[in-house]
Write an enzyme that holds these catalytic residues in place. Structure first.
Site, PDB file in Angstrom:
ATOM      1  N   HIS A   1       0.967  -1.253   0.037  1.00 26.49           N
ATOM      2  CA  HIS A   1      -0.103  -0.027  -0.151  1.00 26.49           C
ATOM      3  C   HIS A   1       0.780   1.308  -0.311  1.00 26.49           C
ATOM      4  CE1 HIS A   1       0.314  -0.809   4.494  1.00 26.49           C
ATOM      5  NE2 HIS A   1       0.436   0.460   4.615  1.00 26.49           N
TER       6      HIS A   1
ATOM      7  N   HIS B   1       3.890   7.045   3.879  1.00 26.86           N
ATOM      8  CA  HIS B   1       4.807   6.066   3.806  1.00 26.86           C
ATOM      9  C   HIS B   1       4.155   5.172   2.493  1.00 26.86           C
ATOM     10  CE1 HIS B   1       1.884   4.074   6.682  1.00 26.86           C
ATOM     11  NE2 HIS B   1       2.252   3.046   6.081  1.00 26.86           N
TER      12      HIS B   1
ATOM     13  N   GLU C   1       7.553   1.127   5.172  1.00 24.42           N
ATOM     14  CA  GLU C   1       7.083   0.067   5.855  1.00 24.42           C
ATOM     15  C   GLU C   1       7.372  -1.293   5.295  1.00 24.42           C
ATOM     16  OE1 GLU C   1       2.830   0.115   6.451  1.00 24.42           O
ATOM     17  OE2 GLU C   1       2.581  -1.254   7.892  1.00 24.42           O
TER      18      GLU C   1
END
Ligand SMILES: CC[C@H](C(=O)O)C(=O)SCCNC(=O)CCNC(=O)[C@H](O)C(C)(C)COP(=O)(O)OP(=O)(O)OC[C@H]1O[C@@H](n2cnc3c(N)ncnc32)[C@H](O)[C@@H]1OP(=O)(O)O
Ligand code: CO
Length: 134
Positions: free
Chosen positions: A7, A79, A130
């Site tokens: 994502h 992010h 991440e």
């Protein structure tokens, strides 16, 4: 090591409101809001054919995205999240390569029920990264 782009996260003041804009403008599929107190955010996901947009809004007084939103009042890309086959092996390789793993270095369970870790933005061209166990 790198798997799929899981994502791209956008930090906003109101995640449901932001996601609804995508729903109206693009006819996008939107998840319900998911509070994640242990991460200090509420998430709302927009599903795309090949990845997701994760809208995140602060939750609680110590949200890690509060200062980001002070700097970016209208919101902003926060992010990117990449999937990895083995998050512990990836973490150990990244540390060996000099990357800073944020927090205590132990994976926490993220919005998808999988272990996640974060890497300092200053080590990755100014982008917060991440990694999520595939
Ligand atoms: C896990 C649940 C969910 C999921 O996907 O499953 C999520 O993704 S939850 C997402 C929210 N959680 C996190 O972001 C955890 C990791 N983040 C942090 O620990 C902090 O946000 C941190 C340390 C990256 C930044 O915190 P803060 O802004 O309070 O610190 P500073 O103001 O000292 O910033 C230091 C330095 O970094 C720059 N910065 C901050 N955030 C970002 C960002 N998102 N992208 C790029 N750069 C960022 C900030 O501007 C400072 O730079 P400087 O040049 O020193 O001014
Ligand atoms: Co995320």
């Amino acid at each position: 090591m790198l798997g799929r782009l899981n994502h791209v996260a956008i930090a906003v003041k109101d995640a449901e409101k932001a996601a609804k804009i995508y729903g109206a403008a693009f006819g996008a599929e939107i998840s319900s809001a998911l509070p994640l107190p242990e991460h200090g955010v509420i998430t709302v996901f927009v599903t795309l054919p090949n990845t997701k947009i994760e809208f995140i809004q602060p939750l609680g007084d110590t949200s890690p995205i509060a200062k980001f939103l002070e700097r970016n009042a209208d919101g902003g890309i926060h992010h990117v999240c990449y999937e990895v086959a083995d998050i512990i092996a990836s973490r150990d390789t990244l540390i060996k390569e000099g990357a800073r793993v944020l927090g205590d270095g132990q994976p926490k369970i993220g919005a998808h029920g999988k272990p996640v870790l974060f890497l300092h933005p200053k080590d990755f061209s100014g982008a917060l990264v991440e990694i999520e166990q595939a």
